[in-house]
Design a protein around this motif. Structure first.
Motif, PDB file in Angstrom:
ATOM      1  N   GLY A 254       0.715  -1.364   0.043  1.00 35.27           N
ATOM      2  CA  GLY A 254       0.042   0.125  -0.102  1.00 35.27           C
ATOM      3  C   GLY A 254       0.736   1.373   0.051  1.00 35.27           C
ATOM      4  N   LEU A 255       2.017   0.874  -0.385  1.00 40.38           N
ATOM      5  CA  LEU A 255       3.130   2.290  -0.446  1.00 40.38           C
ATOM      6  C   LEU A 255       3.028   2.955  -1.614  1.00 40.38           C
ATOM      7  CD1 LEU A 255       6.272   0.693   1.198  1.00 40.38           C
ATOM      8  CD2 LEU A 255       4.652   2.206   2.379  1.00 40.38           C
ATOM      9  N   ASP A 256       1.948   2.628  -2.619  1.00 40.85           N
ATOM     10  CA  ASP A 256       1.910   3.453  -4.092  1.00 40.85           C
ATOM     11  C   ASP A 256       0.670   4.472  -3.785  1.00 40.85           C
ATOM     12  OD1 ASP A 256       0.211   1.278  -3.464  1.00 40.85           O
ATOM     13  OD2 ASP A 256      -0.175   1.028  -5.634  1.00 40.85           O
ATOM     14  N   LEU A 257      -0.044   4.210  -2.512  1.00 45.05           N
ATOM     15  CA  LEU A 257      -1.087   5.219  -2.251  1.00 45.05           C
ATOM     16  C   LEU A 257      -0.567   6.623  -2.128  1.00 45.05           C
ATOM     17  CD1 LEU A 257      -3.248   2.587  -0.238  1.00 45.05           C
ATOM     18  CD2 LEU A 257      -3.764   3.237  -2.720  1.00 45.05           C
ATOM     19  N   PRO A 258      -1.416   7.729  -2.317  1.00 45.24           N
ATOM     20  CA  PRO A 258      -1.105   9.047  -1.694  1.00 45.24           C
ATOM     21  C   PRO A 258      -0.697   8.980  -0.221  1.00 45.24           C
ATOM     22  CG  PRO A 258      -3.023   9.034  -3.009  1.00 45.24           C
ATOM     23  CD  PRO A 258      -2.696   7.508  -2.950  1.00 45.24           C
ATOM     24  N   LEU A 259      -0.029   9.800   0.170  1.00 45.20           N
ATOM     25  CA  LEU A 259       0.510   9.823   1.496  1.00 45.20           C
ATOM     26  C   LEU A 259      -0.665  10.074   2.493  1.00 45.20           C
ATOM     27  CD1 LEU A 259       3.045   9.529   2.971  1.00 45.20           C
ATOM     28  CD2 LEU A 259       3.353  12.178   2.955  1.00 45.20           C
ATOM     29  N   ASN A 260      -1.768  11.115   2.215  1.00 51.16           N
ATOM     30  CA  ASN A 260      -2.843  10.991   3.029  1.00 51.16           C
ATOM     31  C   ASN A 260      -3.713  10.104   3.184  1.00 51.16           C
ATOM     32  OD1 ASN A 260      -3.611  11.666   0.368  1.00 51.16           O
ATOM     33  ND2 ASN A 260      -5.102  13.253   0.729  1.00 51.16           N
ATOM     34  N   GLU A 261      -3.956   9.141   2.045  1.00 49.08           N
ATOM     35  CA  GLU A 261      -4.658   8.124   2.137  1.00 49.08           C
ATOM     36  C   GLU A 261      -3.889   7.015   3.153  1.00 49.08           C
ATOM     37  OE1 GLU A 261      -5.844   6.577  -1.669  1.00 49.08           O
ATOM     38  OE2 GLU A 261      -6.842   4.792  -0.864  1.00 49.08           O
ATOM     39  N   GLN A 262      -2.731   7.011   2.869  1.00 47.62           N
ATOM     40  CA  GLN A 262      -1.912   5.897   3.959  1.00 47.62           C
ATOM     41  C   GLN A 262      -2.187   6.462   5.227  1.00 47.62           C
ATOM     42  OE1 GLN A 262       2.349   5.278   2.771  1.00 47.62           O
ATOM     43  NE2 GLN A 262       2.024   5.746   0.878  1.00 47.62           N
ATOM     44  N   TYR A 263      -2.160   7.677   5.490  1.00 45.29           N
ATOM     45  CA  TYR A 263      -2.099   8.140   6.718  1.00 45.29           C
ATOM     46  C   TYR A 263      -3.664   7.843   7.317  1.00 45.29           C
ATOM     47  CZ  TYR A 263      -2.708  11.458  10.912  1.00 45.29           C
ATOM     48  OH  TYR A 263      -2.943  11.867  11.964  1.00 45.29           O
ATOM     49  N   PHE A 264      -4.675   8.197   6.554  1.00 46.61           N
ATOM     50  CA  PHE A 264      -5.851   7.723   7.148  1.00 46.61           C
ATOM     51  C   PHE A 264      -6.198   6.628   7.439  1.00 46.61           C
ATOM     52  CE2 PHE A 264      -6.672  12.310   5.813  1.00 46.61           C
ATOM     53  CZ  PHE A 264      -7.052  12.856   7.296  1.00 46.61           C
ATOM     54  N   ARG A 265      -5.670   5.739   6.416  1.00 43.86           N
ATOM     55  CA  ARG A 265      -6.158   4.333   6.598  1.00 43.86           C
ATOM     56  C   ARG A 265      -5.468   3.668   7.943  1.00 43.86           C
ATOM     57  NH1 ARG A 265      -5.512   0.477   1.187  1.00 43.86           N
ATOM     58  NH2 ARG A 265      -7.165   1.249   0.077  1.00 43.86           N
ATOM     59  N   TYR A 266      -4.057   4.270   8.076  1.00 42.52           N
ATOM     60  CA  TYR A 266      -3.254   3.649   9.190  1.00 42.52           C
ATOM     61  C   TYR A 266      -4.367   4.279  10.698  1.00 42.52           C
ATOM     62  CZ  TYR A 266       0.352   2.741  12.488  1.00 42.52           C
ATOM     63  OH  TYR A 266       0.933   1.977  13.688  1.00 42.52           O
ATOM     64  N   LEU A 267      -4.462   5.423  10.304  1.00 36.94           N
ATOM     65  CA  LEU A 267      -5.204   6.053  11.551  1.00 36.94           C
ATOM     66  C   LEU A 267      -6.568   5.221  11.886  1.00 36.94           C
ATOM     67  CD1 LEU A 267      -4.120   8.107  13.349  1.00 36.94           C
ATOM     68  CD2 LEU A 267      -5.670   9.951  12.196  1.00 36.94           C
ATOM     69  N   PHE A 268      -7.627   4.833  10.876  1.00 38.83           N
ATOM     70  CA  PHE A 268      -8.605   3.943  11.243  1.00 38.83           C
ATOM     71  C   PHE A 268      -8.287   2.687  11.627  1.00 38.83           C
ATOM     72  CE2 PHE A 268     -10.751   7.035   7.983  1.00 38.83           C
ATOM     73  CZ  PHE A 268     -11.445   7.511   8.907  1.00 38.83           C
ATOM     74  N   GLY A 269      -7.297   2.155  11.219  1.00 39.03           N
ATOM     75  CA  GLY A 269      -6.509   0.917  11.485  1.00 39.03           C
ATOM     76  C   GLY A 269      -6.153   1.006  13.321  1.00 39.03           C
ATOM     77  N   VAL A 270      -5.460   2.029  13.622  1.00 44.26           N
ATOM     78  CA  VAL A 270      -5.141   2.084  14.965  1.00 44.26           C
ATOM     79  C   VAL A 270      -6.489   2.194  15.815  1.00 44.26           C
ATOM     80  CG1 VAL A 270      -4.225   3.750  16.497  1.00 44.26           C
ATOM     81  CG2 VAL A 270      -3.080   3.147  14.536  1.00 44.26           C
ATOM     82  N   VAL A 271      -7.681   2.694  15.387  1.00 41.99           N
ATOM     83  CA  VAL A 271      -8.861   2.909  16.039  1.00 41.99           C
ATOM     84  C   VAL A 271      -9.433   1.506  16.260  1.00 41.99           C
ATOM     85  CG1 VAL A 271     -11.067   3.695  15.922  1.00 41.99           C
ATOM     86  CG2 VAL A 271      -9.332   4.983  15.185  1.00 41.99           C
ATOM     87  N   LYS A 272      -9.247   0.589  15.131  1.00 39.06           N
ATOM     88  CA  LYS A 272      -9.583  -0.869  15.133  1.00 39.06           C
ATOM     89  C   LYS A 272      -8.837  -1.794  15.736  1.00 39.06           C
ATOM     90  CE  LYS A 272     -10.627  -0.897  10.765  1.00 39.06           C
ATOM     91  NZ  LYS A 272     -11.078  -1.399   9.399  1.00 39.06           N
ATOM     92  N   PHE A 273      -7.436  -1.053  16.386  1.00 35.87           N
ATOM     93  CA  PHE A 273      -6.488  -1.963  17.212  1.00 35.87           C
ATOM     94  C   PHE A 273      -6.014  -2.835  15.916  1.00 35.87           C
ATOM     95  CE2 PHE A 273      -4.897  -4.616  20.650  1.00 35.87           C
ATOM     96  CZ  PHE A 273      -4.296  -3.595  21.263  1.00 35.87           C
ATOM     97  N   ASP A 274      -5.806  -2.374  14.821  1.00 41.00           N
ATOM     98  CA  ASP A 274      -4.980  -3.087  13.830  1.00 41.00           C
ATOM     99  C   ASP A 274      -3.901  -1.976  13.381  1.00 41.00           C
ATOM    100  OD1 ASP A 274      -3.936  -4.168  11.376  1.00 41.00           O
ATOM    101  OD2 ASP A 274      -5.996  -3.812  10.043  1.00 41.00           O
TER     102      ASP A 274
END
Lengths: 524, 350
Positions: B71-91
């Motif tokens: 997923g490192l080909d995605l735009p940086l903001n998309e990577q960030y929000f994906r990661y943040l949502f993951g953290v909320v879900k404990f992923d």
């Protein structure tokens, strides 16, 4: 309360006493032998279709086998899972006759179809080892005990790539694949099913991978052969050296020539020398500034103090004599070694119009003594020519990233170049093909591009006659040497500290630090 | 009457609840800030994890394939929000290197680190306070002079070096303790339950394993204790020296109280708050600070996991370790702040 305290003290004392009595070495000649190997890092995965670093090779080469292998300590090919093979008249198809009675660790049998599935899996995973299959057009099983590989283009060096393609159990792929993971990557990441002499026992992550002898292995374990192998992790080399000296480990990985010199003085430790197929080079970026001029590059190469670098390794390296390591042929070995000649260097620099010097940037790896030493050495050496060198030492991830773009790459850097197969042409291709420049993901960090040179390098593997191929390779080697694309710094010896009593070879074609324990013997 | 009492009780709980929510909110803000900063920094550093993951000989196409998979080909903001949502879900994502979920790795490696951290923390906390009090109480004794030298050395010597010296003396030469590593579970046939060698060997009822696990802990714990002991000892001595000069101590002496009672029950209690604050901060530091000790002693904990992640530029474990250390740091400091009123009655009314 006092009673409980007394019990606790008694428990602790008893356990410490029992441990003191039970601890001790292994390796008595009439008892099972465990070879303990220590490396600075642990493989991130056990999947042989992904493994592509020395951390992983040492696991893959002991648990998995290819159709053929390199004879230990040499670059000669010998049969392994394939007993014999034939090559088609057009040189494109190799048909391998598989050994009968070979079992995988999961109990399944080796078959032609199974080998096809294993090789196709490497292609489909498309990581590290798959780079050796870029020229493969198709893989089929002509019969139950045969596997045929057809190439897109003739490659008479293809056999040398096969030891890098481990055969996994097709039954294990089938049993562990899912819709989301059709190649069973998740399973193979932490489990194993190969045909090798050792099978995976336990993996205590970040600590040790324990292997035990495979009871149904198709060859006999001779006396002195290890019956178990522990691949442990000791990230600090000083700790590993102490463990070796105290007899707690038998073999070490990732020891540079500077540490080998120290190990030689340790009691109960020997330095095991194996043939070396690697060289240390300092590529010069030819895309900009004065380094575009071959006279300038030659002047820099002439100003470098090769003997100082050799002295740094205290007898564990010799001066280099060109792009190819000397082990590839006698003619290559007989080329004259590079020597320092500052006066000639000054003359060349003046001829090129740079008598007053200029500035260069050296990018080296932080934390590795010889990278830093080489940087300081070239800084001092080039000062005599009026060239000012700025040293930048960075971690590997940053160094790789900086050379992935032409505008961020340095002027001079330092690389350890290893041969991965017995194909000298492939070794040259890593550093000098246009398709392998840093910005294309390769290790051509001088960024030299020449279609004619590409054709010559690529053409080497299509020469059927071995002697003729080597003659052509030597000519290409000489041509590249005359371009002075790199400073050919040294050719380090492959000398690893090993506990006294062991014999064997490290595999220089597997990034130097791998060892096949089935071929080692303990006579201590 | 009952209703009035209930209302009063509810009213007294409301500020506490508000305070709790306030603190929880700040904890989230601190964690979010740490995650965001680490995320941004990790992306700013000029390195290419996809290339490292693809391997030495990988061609450009293979590197791009790995980049896409990660997923490192995605735009940086998309990577960030994906990661943040993951953290909320404990992923916390997968490790680029091991391809395993980072949460699983953290749970696997954290216990071994906690085993070292707890042992070191309680040892130096107790020793630090005891020696600090003795130093303040007998400032001109020989022991005080020895402590003065030892604590200076403890602060000055790098923990890495202390570890190597301990190995040379007590493992390589005297052979009292193992040189490196913790309990080899397979060799001792101990089942991996908690990840703490001492606990798991006890749960298996395996005394030799327990003995080995204890012995394996001694040198790394000692290295950590030596490096941390100096700070707590010097602080305990300093605050105790101040307290022993106060008027209430002179008054207590005039009343004929014993020196032991004055030192322990009067002065020490008042001197402890700064020491406890420092110990709280040190505990947070220890989780990250064990990296060097774990590297020297080949201790398979979070520190070694972090070391490998830094070495291979594995984004997700680095971010996850930052989160774990930040949360631990905040929680420990919250617990410490709850302790203040227990130790110092003057703070109860505030």
């Amino acid at each position: 309360m006092r009673g409980k305290l007394f019990k606790l003290i008694a428990l602790l004392s008893a356990s410490v006493f029992i441990v003191s009595c039970s601890s001790g070495g292994n390796n008595a000649s009439d008892t099972p032998i465990t070879a303990v190997y220590s490396n600075i890092a642990e493989t991130a995965t056990l999947d042989p279709a992904i493994i592509f670093s020395s951390d992983g090779f040492v696991f893959a080469r002991n648990v998995y086998e290819g159709l053929v292998e390199y004879k230990p300590g040499t670059v000669e090919i010998q049969p392994l899972l394939a007993e014999s093979w034939e090559t088609s008249d057009d040189g494109l198809t190799f048909t391998f006759n598989l050994r009968s009675g070979v079992k995988f660790h999961d109990g399944s049998d080796l078959t032609g179809e199974g080998a096809v599935a294993a090789l196709k899996r490497i292609q489909d995973v498309n990581q590290g080892p798959a780079s050796f299959m870029a020229n493969v057009a198709s893989i089929t099983a002509p019969s139950e005990n045969q596997v045929a590989i057809t190439l897109k283009n003739v490659d008479y060096t293809f056999l040398g790539k096969l030891p890098k393609l481990p055969i996994v159990s097709a039954a294990a792929i089938e049993a562990n694949k899912t819709d989301a993971d059709p190649l069973a990557k998740d399973w193979f990441a932490s489990n194993a099913a190969g045909t090798g002499p050792y099978k995976l026992d336990t993996w205590q992550r970040n600590q040790a991978i324990n292997l035990v002898a495979f009871e149904d292995y198709w060859r006999e374990f001779e006396a002195g052969t290890p019956t178990a192998v522990t691949l442990r992790v000791d990230p600090e080399i000083a700790t590993a050296m102490q463990l070796l000296e105290s007899g707690e480990i038998d073999f070490m990985g990732a020891v540079g020539p500077d540490d080998s010199a120290r190990a030689q003085t340790m009691e109960g430790v020997q330095v095991l020398e194996s043939p070396s197929y690697y060289g240390q080079v300092m590529p010069m970026n030819v895309t900009r500034g004065p380094l575009k001029d071959v006279r300038v590059r030659k002047a820099i190469a002439l100003a470098f103090d090769y003997q100082a670098m050799v002295d740094f390794y205290q007898g564990f390296a010799e001066p280099s004599n060109g792009p190819l390591p000397t082990g590839f042929s006698e003619n290559i070995a007989s080329r004259p070694r590079y020597e320092r000649n500052v006066e000639e260097a000054k003359k060349l620099l003046a001829e090129a119009g740079y008598a007053k010097g200029f500035e260069l940037e050296y990018i080296g790896l932080k934390g590795l003594s010889y990278f830093e030493f080489a940087g300081t050495l070239i800084e001092q050496n080039l000062k005599e020519l009026g060239i000012k060198v700025k040293q930048t030492l960075i971690p590997w991830p940053e160094m790789a990233a900086s050379y992935s773009k032409r505008d961020t790459a340095g002027d001079i850097t330092f690389l350890n170049m290893s041969a991965f197969t017995n194909d000298a042409g492939a070794y040259l291709g890593q550093s000098y093909l246009s398709t392998n420049t840093g910005d294309k993901g390769g290790y051509n960090w001088s960024f030299y591009e020449d279609a004619k040179l590409d054709a010559k390098i690529n053409g080497l593997s299509q020469i059927a006659d071995e002697a003729e191929r080597m003659t052509a390779t030597e000519a290409v080697n000489a041509e590249i040497a005359d371009l002075f694309l790199s400073i050919y710094v040294t050719q380090p010896k492959l000398a690893q500290p090993v506990k006294a009593g062991w014999t064997g070879f490290y595999d220089s074609l597997d990034a130097n630090y791998s060892i096949r324990f089935f071929y080692t013997r303990y006579n201590g | 009457m009952t209703r009035t009492k209930t209302l009063t009780s509810r009213n007294s709980k409301l500020p506490r609840l508000r305070k709790f929510i306030n603190r929880l909110w700040w904890l989230l803000v601190v964690v979010w800030t740490a995650v965001t900063l680490t995320f941004v920094l990790s992306r700013l550093i000029p390195a290419d994890p996809a290339r490292l993951a693809a391997g030495l000989q990988a061609g450009p196409e293979q590197v791009e394939e790995v980049r896409r998979q990660l997923g490192l080909d995605l735009p940086l903001n998309e990577q960030y929000f994906r990661y943040l949502f993951g953290v909320v879900k404990f992923d916390l994502g997968n490790s680029i290197q091991t391809r395993q979920p980072v949460v699983d790795d953290i749970f696997k490696y954290l216990p071994a680190t906690l085993e070292l951290v707890f042992a070191a923390f309680f040892t130096y906390a107790i020793l630090g306070i005891v020696f600090g009090v003795l130093w303040a109480r007998f400032p001109k004794s020989l022991g005080a002079k020895v402590l003065s030298v030892v604590t200076v050395l403890g602060v000055a010597l790098p923990v890495f070096w202390i570890g190597l010296i301990l190995q040379v003396i007590f493992a390589a030469n005297l052979k009292w303790f193992p040189l490196a590593g913790n309990l080899p579970y397979a060799k001792y046939q101990v089942e991996f339950v908690t990840g703490m060698g001492t606990i798991d060997s006890l749960l298996s009822g395996n005394l030799p394993a327990f003995g080995f696990a204890l012995k394996a802990m001694v040198l790394p714990v000692t290295a950590l204790v030596i490096s941390q002991f100096a700070v707590s000892t010097r602080l305990a001595r300093s605050t105790m020296t101040d307290e022993l000069k106060r008027q209430y101590v002179t008054a207590a002496r005039a009343r004929g109280s014993s020196e032991f009672k004055i030192t322990i029950f009067d002065a020490l209690r008042n001197a402890l708050n700064p020491v406890i604050t420092m110990l709280g901060l040190q505990f947070g530091w220890l989780l990250g600070g064990t990296i060097l000790v774990e590297v020297v002693f080949s201790w398979p904990g979070l520190g070694l996991y972090a070391f490998n992640a830094f070495r291979t530029f594995d984004y997700n474990p680095i971010l996850a370790i930052t989160i774990v250390i930040t949360i631990t740091f905040v929680i420990v400091n919250e617990l410490v702040s709850l302790l203040y009123p227990k130790l110092d009655p003057r703070l109860r009314s505030q």
